[in-house]
Design an enzyme around this catalytic site. Sequence first.
Site, PDB file in Angstrom:
ATOM      1  N   TYR A  47      15.307  -8.235  31.319  1.00 10.17           N
ATOM      2  CA  TYR A  47      15.782  -7.868  32.662  1.00 10.17           C
ATOM      3  C   TYR A  47      16.630  -9.024  33.194  1.00 10.17           C
ATOM      4  CZ  TYR A  47      12.326  -4.033  32.977  1.00 10.17           C
ATOM      5  OH  TYR A  47      11.587  -2.890  32.781  1.00 10.17           O
ATOM      6  N   LEU A 104      10.071   7.549  41.167  1.00 11.54           N
ATOM      7  CA  LEU A 104      11.091   8.094  42.068  1.00 11.54           C
ATOM      8  C   LEU A 104      12.347   8.488  41.282  1.00 11.54           C
ATOM      9  CD1 LEU A 104      10.703   5.630  45.078  1.00 11.54           C
ATOM     10  CD2 LEU A 104       9.732   7.922  44.795  1.00 11.54           C
TER      11      LEU A 104
HETATM   12  N1  LIG Z   1       8.864   0.666  30.191  1.00 12.49           N
HETATM   13  C1  LIG Z   1      10.081   1.058  30.463  1.00 12.49           C
HETATM   14  O1  LIG Z   1      10.804   1.566  29.614  1.00 12.49           O
HETATM   15  C2  LIG Z   1      10.608   0.920  31.859  1.00 12.49           C
HETATM   16  C3  LIG Z   1      11.848   1.469  32.189  1.00 12.49           C
HETATM   17  C4  LIG Z   1      12.307   1.339  33.492  1.00 12.49           C
HETATM   18  C5  LIG Z   1      11.544   0.672  34.430  1.00 12.49           C
HETATM   19  N2  LIG Z   1      10.341   0.121  34.082  1.00 12.49           N
HETATM   20  C6  LIG Z   1       9.541  -0.627  35.067  1.00 12.49           C
HETATM   21  O2  LIG Z   1       9.171   0.217  36.121  1.00 12.49           O
HETATM   22  C7  LIG Z   1       9.625  -0.308  37.370  1.00 12.49           C
HETATM   23  C8  LIG Z   1       9.996   0.808  38.296  1.00 12.49           C
HETATM   24  O3  LIG Z   1      10.973   1.609  37.660  1.00 12.49           O
HETATM   25  P1  LIG Z   1      12.210   2.224  38.373  1.00 12.49           P
HETATM   26  O4  LIG Z   1      13.014   1.169  39.017  1.00 12.49           O
HETATM   27  O5  LIG Z   1      12.865   3.116  37.408  1.00 12.49           O
HETATM   28  O6  LIG Z   1      11.488   3.042  39.512  1.00 12.49           O
HETATM   29  P2  LIG Z   1      11.667   3.976  40.678  1.00 12.49           P
HETATM   30  O7  LIG Z   1      10.633   3.517  41.628  1.00 12.49           O
HETATM   31  O8  LIG Z   1      11.696   5.387  40.223  1.00 12.49           O
HETATM   32  O9  LIG Z   1      13.117   3.712  41.285  1.00 12.49           O
HETATM   33  C9  LIG Z   1      13.435   2.588  41.997  1.00 12.49           C
HETATM   34  C10 LIG Z   1      14.680   2.910  42.813  1.00 12.49           C
HETATM   35  O10 LIG Z   1      14.327   3.772  43.909  1.00 12.49           O
HETATM   36  C11 LIG Z   1      14.809   3.217  45.132  1.00 12.49           C
HETATM   37  N3  LIG Z   1      13.883   3.540  46.238  1.00 12.49           N
HETATM   38  C12 LIG Z   1      14.140   4.311  47.300  1.00 12.49           C
HETATM   39  N4  LIG Z   1      13.080   4.374  48.115  1.00 12.49           N
HETATM   40  C13 LIG Z   1      12.125   3.611  47.585  1.00 12.49           C
HETATM   41  C14 LIG Z   1      10.826   3.255  48.009  1.00 12.49           C
HETATM   42  N5  LIG Z   1      10.301   3.691  49.136  1.00 12.49           N
HETATM   43  N6  LIG Z   1      10.099   2.453  47.226  1.00 12.49           N
HETATM   44  C15 LIG Z   1      10.597   1.996  46.064  1.00 12.49           C
HETATM   45  N7  LIG Z   1      11.848   2.275  45.621  1.00 12.49           N
HETATM   46  C16 LIG Z   1      12.615   3.073  46.391  1.00 12.49           C
HETATM   47  C17 LIG Z   1      14.818   1.721  44.850  1.00 12.49           C
HETATM   48  O11 LIG Z   1      15.431   0.929  45.748  1.00 12.49           O
HETATM   49  P3  LIG Z   1      16.908   0.743  46.278  1.00 12.49           P
HETATM   50  O12 LIG Z   1      17.067   1.799  47.309  1.00 12.49           O
HETATM   51  O13 LIG Z   1      16.845  -0.636  46.773  1.00 12.49           O
HETATM   52  O14 LIG Z   1      17.883   0.886  45.156  1.00 12.49           O
HETATM   53  C18 LIG Z   1      15.310   1.681  43.410  1.00 12.49           C
HETATM   54  O15 LIG Z   1      16.686   1.820  43.307  1.00 12.49           O
HETATM   55  C19 LIG Z   1      10.783  -1.214  36.995  1.00 12.49           C
HETATM   56  O16 LIG Z   1      11.012  -2.202  37.969  1.00 12.49           O
HETATM   57  C20 LIG Z   1      10.286  -1.785  35.699  1.00 12.49           C
HETATM   58  O17 LIG Z   1       9.396  -2.855  35.952  1.00 12.49           O
HETATM   59  C21 LIG Z   1       9.880   0.251  32.820  1.00 12.49           C
END
Ligand SMILES: NC(=O)c1ccc[n+]([C@@H]2O[C@H](COP(=O)([O-])OP(=O)(O)OC[C@H]3O[C@@H](n4cnc5c(N)ncnc54)[C@H](OP(=O)(O)O)[C@@H]3O)[C@@H](O)[C@H]2O)c1
Length: 330
Positions: free
Chosen positions: A56, A206
Amino acid sequence: MRTRTLGSSGPAVGALGLGAMGMSGAYGTSDDAESTATVHAALDAGITLVDTGDFYGMGHNELLLREALRGRDRDSYVLSVKFGMLRGPGGGFGGADGRPEAVRNFLAYSLTRLGTDHIDIYRPARLDPAVPIEETVGAVKEMIDAGYVRHVGLSEVDAETIRRAHAVHPIADLQIEYSLVSRAVEADVLPTLRELGIGLTAYGVLSRGLISGHWNAGQAAPGDARAHSPRFSSGNVEHNLTLVEALRRVAAATGATVAQLAIAWVAAQGADIVPLIGARTRERLTEALPALDLNLTADDLAEIEKAVPAGSARGDRYPTAFMSGLGVGN
Ligand SMILES: NC(=O)c1ccc[n+]([C@@H]2O[C@H](COP(=O)([O-])OP(=O)(O)OC[C@H]3O[C@@H](n4cnc5c(N)ncnc54)[C@H](OP(=O)(O)O)[C@@H]3O)[C@@H](O)[C@H]2O)c1
């Protein structure tokens, strides 16, 4: 915050985890000071599971967490670190490396960047098709025996791989995408985890912000990975946002926001599931936290699933080139 235990061998953690990926450029620019404040606010609210990956921001995320976690009792949080993804200086991805010698090398660098003597859960981010999972997990097991790692985790693998890995060393948790619009884990993966006593940390709850209630078509800026995501692409995103509007009507009736409802739905799928919150600002985190307090009834859950039926989203959850590296489909 209530806690949930990751499988029969893993640690107890706050019932929501913090995913730090967005703090290192995955969704465009981020602000280190605000990211650090978000980590602090999450820990202060009772979140203990903090997820990162050595790739990352090519080390940026681990260095950020090192500073953000400085001064905190090392036993007060659980560090989950993914390894194995190869990148270039321009940020491009070059496959996965799960060779035992690579595992030891990745770990040495992560420990240094994170400024810690151990990682709580260490997991290959993707399966290396050239290396049997037994060899990769066997190398992590050696690092557990040597005291550098506490638990083995997995990420985006199928049920067969979970069984093979678990036979080498008990797996604490599988990290995999799980949301209202990504339900492929329900067929084989989730029953296998439950049979074996392995927890699930759900990411993308999300759908990268798509079902957060804050997304508008055409919003992805250059440098934001969502600009290349089929779910966000023109032709698909318009349909997907109609699902969000249906969810918004259910949210209004339950007194929650869309994001809270989407997070609460994942949390309601089982006490063995810990949703990761991908917040990179305190504002987003503050919205997400109350999701745990929503006590969704069976009727609420049925209404939510009526608004967003399984399989109703359009577009793959990753660009085509990345789909073959996943354990399950959409
Ligand atoms: N194992 C894997 O393959 C894998 C892959 C991807 C991620 N991950 C892990 O999972 C974590 C979460 O994944 P993701 O980023 O895909 O998740 P997500 O929670 O589905 O999406 C995050 C996005 O949603 C936006 N968002 C809007 N309202 C929100 C709220 N109330 N709370 C949180 N976020 C909100 C965020 O902020 P903004 O509005 O600021 O943009 C961001 O852009 C990552 O940080 C990483 O550690 C793992």
